[in-house]
Write a protein that holds these residues in place. Sequence first.
Motif, PDB file in Angstrom:
ATOM      1  N   THR A 187     -36.287  36.836  59.978  1.00  0.00           N
ATOM      2  CA  THR A 187     -36.191  36.539  58.479  1.00  0.00           C
ATOM      3  C   THR A 187     -35.219  36.492  57.749  1.00  0.00           C
ATOM      4  OG1 THR A 187     -38.343  37.876  58.613  1.00  0.00           O
ATOM      5  CG2 THR A 187     -37.336  37.529  56.263  1.00  0.00           C
ATOM      6  N   ASP A 188     -34.865  35.589  56.793  1.00  0.00           N
ATOM      7  CA  ASP A 188     -33.510  35.353  56.433  1.00  0.00           C
ATOM      8  C   ASP A 188     -33.726  35.951  55.104  1.00  0.00           C
ATOM      9  OD1 ASP A 188     -31.152  34.731  55.024  1.00  0.00           O
ATOM     10  OD2 ASP A 188     -30.953  32.607  55.924  1.00  0.00           O
ATOM     11  N   TYR A 189     -33.452  37.296  54.742  1.00  0.00           N
ATOM     12  CA  TYR A 189     -33.542  37.845  53.351  1.00  0.00           C
ATOM     13  C   TYR A 189     -32.685  37.392  52.350  1.00  0.00           C
ATOM     14  CZ  TYR A 189     -37.100  41.112  55.484  1.00  0.00           C
ATOM     15  OH  TYR A 189     -38.274  41.587  56.233  1.00  0.00           O
ATOM     16  N   ALA A 190     -31.579  37.118  52.786  1.00  0.00           N
ATOM     17  CA  ALA A 190     -30.665  36.436  51.710  1.00  0.00           C
ATOM     18  C   ALA A 190     -31.095  35.453  51.043  1.00  0.00           C
ATOM     19  CB  ALA A 190     -29.279  36.374  52.419  1.00  0.00           C
ATOM     20  N   GLN A 191     -31.729  34.321  52.007  1.00  0.00           N
ATOM     21  CA  GLN A 191     -32.189  33.058  51.413  1.00  0.00           C
ATOM     22  C   GLN A 191     -33.347  33.223  50.579  1.00  0.00           C
ATOM     23  OE1 GLN A 191     -30.615  30.200  52.270  1.00  0.00           O
ATOM     24  NE2 GLN A 191     -32.217  29.106  50.888  1.00  0.00           N
ATOM     25  N   MET A 192     -34.327  34.303  51.124  1.00  0.00           N
ATOM     26  CA  MET A 192     -35.363  34.489  50.275  1.00  0.00           C
ATOM     27  C   MET A 192     -35.006  34.995  48.788  1.00  0.00           C
ATOM     28  SD  MET A 192     -37.872  36.674  52.867  1.00  0.00           S
ATOM     29  CE  MET A 192     -39.155  37.012  51.435  1.00  0.00           C
ATOM     30  N   LEU A 193     -34.048  36.122  48.736  1.00  0.00           N
ATOM     31  CA  LEU A 193     -33.508  36.302  47.460  1.00  0.00           C
ATOM     32  C   LEU A 193     -32.935  35.220  46.620  1.00  0.00           C
ATOM     33  CD1 LEU A 193     -32.973  38.854  45.742  1.00  0.00           C
ATOM     34  CD2 LEU A 193     -31.053  39.470  46.856  1.00  0.00           C
ATOM     35  N   LYS A 194     -32.056  34.447  47.561  1.00  0.00           N
ATOM     36  CA  LYS A 194     -31.417  33.411  46.620  1.00  0.00           C
ATOM     37  C   LYS A 194     -32.487  32.425  45.920  1.00  0.00           C
ATOM     38  CE  LYS A 194     -27.977  29.525  47.142  1.00  0.00           C
ATOM     39  NZ  LYS A 194     -27.397  28.828  47.993  1.00  0.00           N
ATOM     40  N   TYR A 195     -33.732  32.214  46.739  1.00  0.00           N
ATOM     41  CA  TYR A 195     -34.490  31.368  46.054  1.00  0.00           C
ATOM     42  C   TYR A 195     -35.274  31.948  44.945  1.00  0.00           C
ATOM     43  CZ  TYR A 195     -39.505  29.173  46.040  1.00  0.00           C
ATOM     44  OH  TYR A 195     -40.587  28.685  45.292  1.00  0.00           O
ATOM     45  N   ILE A 196     -35.565  33.420  44.845  1.00  0.00           N
ATOM     46  CA  ILE A 196     -36.210  34.012  44.170  1.00  0.00           C
ATOM     47  C   ILE A 196     -35.150  34.173  42.650  1.00  0.00           C
ATOM     48  CG2 ILE A 196     -36.689  36.277  43.147  1.00  0.00           C
ATOM     49  CD1 ILE A 196     -37.925  36.932  45.989  1.00  0.00           C
ATOM     50  N   MET A 197     -33.943  34.222  42.929  1.00  0.00           N
ATOM     51  CA  MET A 197     -33.121  34.199  41.715  1.00  0.00           C
ATOM     52  C   MET A 197     -32.903  32.894  41.107  1.00  0.00           C
ATOM     53  SD  MET A 197     -30.024  37.103  42.961  1.00  0.00           S
ATOM     54  CE  MET A 197     -30.354  38.744  42.827  1.00  0.00           C
ATOM     55  N   VAL A 198     -32.767  31.933  41.984  1.00  0.00           N
ATOM     56  CA  VAL A 198     -32.619  30.665  41.434  1.00  0.00           C
ATOM     57  C   VAL A 198     -33.819  29.958  40.836  1.00  0.00           C
ATOM     58  CG1 VAL A 198     -32.429  28.096  42.092  1.00  0.00           C
ATOM     59  CG2 VAL A 198     -30.958  29.755  43.151  1.00  0.00           C
ATOM     60  N   ASN A 199     -35.166  30.396  41.137  1.00  0.00           N
ATOM     61  CA  ASN A 199     -36.275  30.336  40.420  1.00  0.00           C
ATOM     62  C   ASN A 199     -36.605  31.311  39.445  1.00  0.00           C
ATOM     63  OD1 ASN A 199     -37.527  27.592  41.720  1.00  0.00           O
ATOM     64  ND2 ASN A 199     -36.733  28.960  43.422  1.00  0.00           N
ATOM     65  N   LYS A 200     -35.951  32.365  39.021  1.00  0.00           N
ATOM     66  CA  LYS A 200     -35.699  33.357  38.029  1.00  0.00           C
ATOM     67  C   LYS A 200     -37.239  33.850  38.096  1.00  0.00           C
ATOM     68  CE  LYS A 200     -32.813  30.978  35.146  1.00  0.00           C
ATOM     69  NZ  LYS A 200     -32.324  30.559  33.669  1.00  0.00           N
ATOM     70  N   ILE A 201     -37.845  34.403  39.400  1.00  0.00           N
ATOM     71  CA  ILE A 201     -38.937  34.903  39.795  1.00  0.00           C
ATOM     72  C   ILE A 201     -38.827  36.313  39.939  1.00  0.00           C
ATOM     73  CG2 ILE A 201     -41.123  35.099  41.169  1.00  0.00           C
ATOM     74  CD1 ILE A 201     -40.127  32.181  42.113  1.00  0.00           C
ATOM     75  N   ASP A 202     -39.776  37.162  39.404  1.00  0.00           N
ATOM     76  CA  ASP A 202     -39.773  38.686  39.549  1.00  0.00           C
ATOM     77  C   ASP A 202     -39.524  38.751  41.089  1.00  0.00           C
ATOM     78  OD1 ASP A 202     -40.469  41.457  38.763  1.00  0.00           O
ATOM     79  OD2 ASP A 202     -41.763  41.107  40.378  1.00  0.00           O
ATOM     80  N   LEU A 203     -38.840  40.077  41.455  1.00  0.00           N
ATOM     81  CA  LEU A 203     -38.627  40.047  43.046  1.00  0.00           C
ATOM     82  C   LEU A 203     -39.919  40.376  43.736  1.00  0.00           C
ATOM     83  CD1 LEU A 203     -35.631  42.691  43.007  1.00  0.00           C
ATOM     84  CD2 LEU A 203     -35.583  40.308  44.160  1.00  0.00           C
ATOM     85  N   VAL A 204     -40.767  41.376  43.379  1.00  0.00           N
ATOM     86  CA  VAL A 204     -42.106  41.613  43.875  1.00  0.00           C
ATOM     87  C   VAL A 204     -42.965  40.165  43.930  1.00  0.00           C
ATOM     88  CG1 VAL A 204     -44.041  43.015  43.942  1.00  0.00           C
ATOM     89  CG2 VAL A 204     -42.179  44.000  43.488  1.00  0.00           C
ATOM     90  N   ASP A 205     -43.190  39.579  42.928  1.00  0.00           N
ATOM     91  CA  ASP A 205     -43.997  38.490  42.703  1.00  0.00           C
ATOM     92  C   ASP A 205     -43.362  37.192  43.648  1.00  0.00           C
ATOM     93  OD1 ASP A 205     -45.503  39.876  40.952  1.00  0.00           O
ATOM     94  OD2 ASP A 205     -44.637  38.902  39.005  1.00  0.00           O
ATOM     95  N   GLY A 206     -42.285  37.343  43.672  1.00  0.00           N
ATOM     96  CA  GLY A 206     -41.527  36.178  44.512  1.00  0.00           C
ATOM     97  C   GLY A 206     -41.662  36.317  45.864  1.00  0.00           C
ATOM     98  N   CYS A 207     -41.632  37.925  46.285  1.00  0.00           N
ATOM     99  CA  CYS A 207     -41.844  38.118  47.644  1.00  0.00           C
ATOM    100  C   CYS A 207     -43.113  37.734  48.066  1.00  0.00           C
ATOM    101  CB  CYS A 207     -41.500  39.544  47.859  1.00  0.00           C
ATOM    102  SG  CYS A 207     -41.577  40.042  49.690  1.00  0.00           S
ATOM    103  N   LYS A 208     -44.175  38.218  47.366  1.00  0.00           N
ATOM    104  CA  LYS A 208     -45.570  37.922  47.600  1.00  0.00           C
ATOM    105  C   LYS A 208     -45.881  36.546  47.593  1.00  0.00           C
ATOM    106  CE  LYS A 208     -47.306  42.127  45.399  1.00  0.00           C
ATOM    107  NZ  LYS A 208     -48.018  42.615  44.200  1.00  0.00           N
ATOM    108  N   GLN A 209     -45.144  35.625  46.740  1.00  0.00           N
ATOM    109  CA  GLN A 209     -45.549  33.980  46.742  1.00  0.00           C
ATOM    110  C   GLN A 209     -45.004  33.634  48.019  1.00  0.00           C
ATOM    111  OE1 GLN A 209     -47.457  32.352  44.411  1.00  0.00           O
ATOM    112  NE2 GLN A 209     -47.199  30.884  46.311  1.00  0.00           N
ATOM    113  N   LEU A 210     -43.768  33.848  48.447  1.00  0.00           N
ATOM    114  CA  LEU A 210     -43.034  33.273  49.657  1.00  0.00           C
ATOM    115  C   LEU A 210     -44.370  33.840  50.747  1.00  0.00           C
ATOM    116  CD1 LEU A 210     -39.267  33.961  48.982  1.00  0.00           C
ATOM    117  CD2 LEU A 210     -40.994  31.820  49.183  1.00  0.00           C
ATOM    118  N   PHE A 211     -44.526  34.905  50.847  1.00  0.00           N
ATOM    119  CA  PHE A 211     -45.417  35.474  52.015  1.00  0.00           C
ATOM    120  C   PHE A 211     -46.795  34.840  51.991  1.00  0.00           C
ATOM    121  CE2 PHE A 211     -48.507  38.405  53.787  1.00  0.00           C
ATOM    122  CZ  PHE A 211     -47.750  38.720  55.091  1.00  0.00           C
TER     123      PHE A 211
END
Length: 228
Positions: A187-211
Amino acid sequence: MKTVRIFNGIHKIEDKDMSLVPLQVREILQQSRKNLIDRLLVNTGIEDYIYHRFQTKANAQKVLQVKNKLIELQHAGIMLERYRSVFQQILEHENSHIDSALFYVEIDTCIQLCLNEMSLEFDPLETYRIDHINTIQNMRQRLIQLILTEAGIKNFVKGEYYQELEDQAKINYLNTELRDYFFSKRTDYAQMLKYIMVNKIDLVDGCKQLFKNEVAEILDQHFDRSRV
């Protein structure tokens, strides 16, 4: 009075009020899991366990990461779905025995997921924060533990495909397929975080959506979306 035999001794459970039995069982399970983890935290216990259990040699940074995750697990609550069989056994019998292997399944899952995580290397110009990474890591691990339970798979299928999954053989097959995927995927968490930040998604909601997207990509091969 119920009696529970476990590796760290014999425990008595007061059953005059059956509504209090689950609480007592949770306390016993949590303390027993903590005792097993304590053994791993002594001296080179983690390094030795990883080497013999997973046939890999972890560097100092990874050992520290695993140690921190195990400490978190020590203080985490007991997931009913993971230990449902234990609760049921104790509720139905006066005398019960709990195999320590049950705890090691959860401990091994925690370690395996940690070993699969990629080391994070950040650009100094980026505004990533370590607490954000920790939030994503913890959320993802909880989501993985949940989807690998029978109830987790059934609820996902019902919510995503509007189908009731009752075929036990299929449930077991899907569980194995998902387990193999998450235990082998780095798991590339840096890439996940970058996606969440770029799309301006809440951290928890973004993680749930990616999962959710990951799981759906696998289960789409087994369920017909045209029926949704």
